[in-house]
Design a protein around this motif. Structure first.
Motif, short mmCIF file in Angstrom:
data_model
loop_
_atom_site.label_atom_id
_atom_site.label_comp_id
_atom_site.label_asym_id
_atom_site.label_seq_id
_atom_site.Cartn_x
_atom_site.Cartn_y
_atom_site.Cartn_z
N TYR A 7 -1.08 -4.89 5.16
CA TYR A 7 -2.22 -5.64 4.63
C TYR A 7 -1.90 -6.26 3.28
O TYR A 7 -2.81 -6.59 2.51
CB TYR A 7 -3.42 -4.69 4.49
CG TYR A 7 -3.10 -3.44 3.70
CD1 TYR A 7 -2.74 -2.27 4.38
CD2 TYR A 7 -3.14 -3.40 2.31
CE1 TYR A 7 -2.43 -1.11 3.69
CE2 TYR A 7 -2.82 -2.25 1.61
CZ TYR A 7 -2.49 -1.11 2.31
OH TYR A 7 -2.17 0.03 1.61
N ALA A 8 -0.61 -6.43 2.97
CA ALA A 8 -0.21 -6.94 1.65
C ALA A 8 -0.84 -8.30 1.37
O ALA A 8 -0.96 -9.16 2.25
CB ALA A 8 1.30 -7.06 1.59
N ILE A 9 -1.27 -8.50 0.13
CA ILE A 9 -1.84 -9.77 -0.31
C ILE A 9 -0.71 -10.57 -0.94
O ILE A 9 -0.18 -10.19 -2.00
CB ILE A 9 -2.98 -9.54 -1.31
CG1 ILE A 9 -4.06 -8.67 -0.68
CG2 ILE A 9 -3.55 -10.87 -1.79
CD1 ILE A 9 -5.13 -8.23 -1.65
N SER A 10 -0.31 -11.66 -0.30
CA SER A 10 0.90 -12.35 -0.72
C SER A 10 0.81 -12.89 -2.14
O SER A 10 1.79 -12.86 -2.89
CB SER A 10 1.21 -13.50 0.25
OG SER A 10 0.16 -14.44 0.29
N SER A 11 -0.37 -13.37 -2.56
CA SER A 11 -0.49 -13.91 -3.90
C SER A 11 -0.29 -12.83 -4.96
O SER A 11 0.35 -13.07 -6.00
CB SER A 11 -1.86 -14.58 -4.09
OG SER A 11 -2.90 -13.66 -3.88
#
Length: 243
Positions: A7-11
């Motif tokens: 669920y990593a948030i790329s930003s």
């Protein structure tokens, strides 16, 4: 063993990577950031603007961006980090191709080592990217290999209380030519490490091969250490001729 969450948030991930880059390597151009993070120039500019707003970065007179006041300067190493990373990456990739395990490049930073480059293997179960992390030198495989290559009095100055027992481990590392970290820095991760030396013999970095403990078998040690030794030797030769 830690790997990148699904669920990593790329930003957020990009911003954290950028902060680590600024701390480790110093001033960067917007185009440098875009290239290193593999994002567009406009995205790189927005990331830098946010880091400037939060004092993680600052714009310099020549329009490059450097670390802001929130980021403490990274401890000095004995070779330029950017040069080490650039020269080492092809050899890390070759090591990964030979072993199908993840490879890291680390530099000494006081009584720690800092990971400045990672090349991941393609296996489903693998050790992920650790760039920017610092580990205790006396537990990390590459850290122990670096310490084993230093003069005894220098190592003792860092570990005066438990040096006698640690000295025996370092002597064993010197005899066999590599160090092992069996889950001392992270559960589920076993690593092999060797020191990278400058022409005078001084250790300036270390290469580690990081293997999920579930896949680590003693019978594979000769194959892994031979590949690790080859990568280390080739990197030392490349560094001695690098500009």
């Amino acid at each position: 063993m830690k790997n990148k969450p699904s669920y990593a948030i790329s930003s957020v991930d990009h911003a954290l990577q950028l902060a680590a880059l600024l701390q480790q390597e110093g001033a960067l151009r917007v185009t440098d950031v875009a290239d290193r993070l593999e994002v567009s120039v406009s995205t790189a500019h927005r990331l830098l603007a946010m880091l400037v707003y939060r004092d993680f970065a600052e714009q310099l007179p020549d329009r490059r961006y450097g670390p802001g006041k929130v980021l403490r300067p990274a401890p000095l190493t004995e070779a330029p980090v950017a040069l080490l990373r650039r020269v080492a990456l092809p050899h890390l990739r070759a090591l990964v191709d030979r072993t199908d395990e993840t490879a890291n490049l680390m530099v000494p930073a006081g009584d720690e080592v800092r990971i400045i480059a990672t090349v991941e293997c393609d296996q489903i179960l693998r050790v992920g990217d650790r760039v920017g992390r610092t580990l205790p030198a006396r537990f990390a495989s590459a850290g122990k290999a670096i310490l084993a290559a230093l003069p005894a009095e220098e190592v003792e100055s860092h570990y005066p209380d438990d040096y006698p027992s640690f000295a025996r481990e370092l002597a064993q590392i010197r005899r066999r030519g590599f160090a092992i970290n069996d889950q001392r820095t992270e559960t589920g991760l076993t690593a092999l490490g060797m020191a990278v030396r400058d022409p005078s013999g001084r250790p300036i970095a270390g290469i580690s091969l990081s293997i999920p403990t579930a896949r680590f078998i003693r019978d594979a040690l000769p194959t892994w250490t031979t590949a690790l030794s080859s990568a280390t030797t080739r990197l030392e030769a490349a560094l001695s001729s690098a500009d």
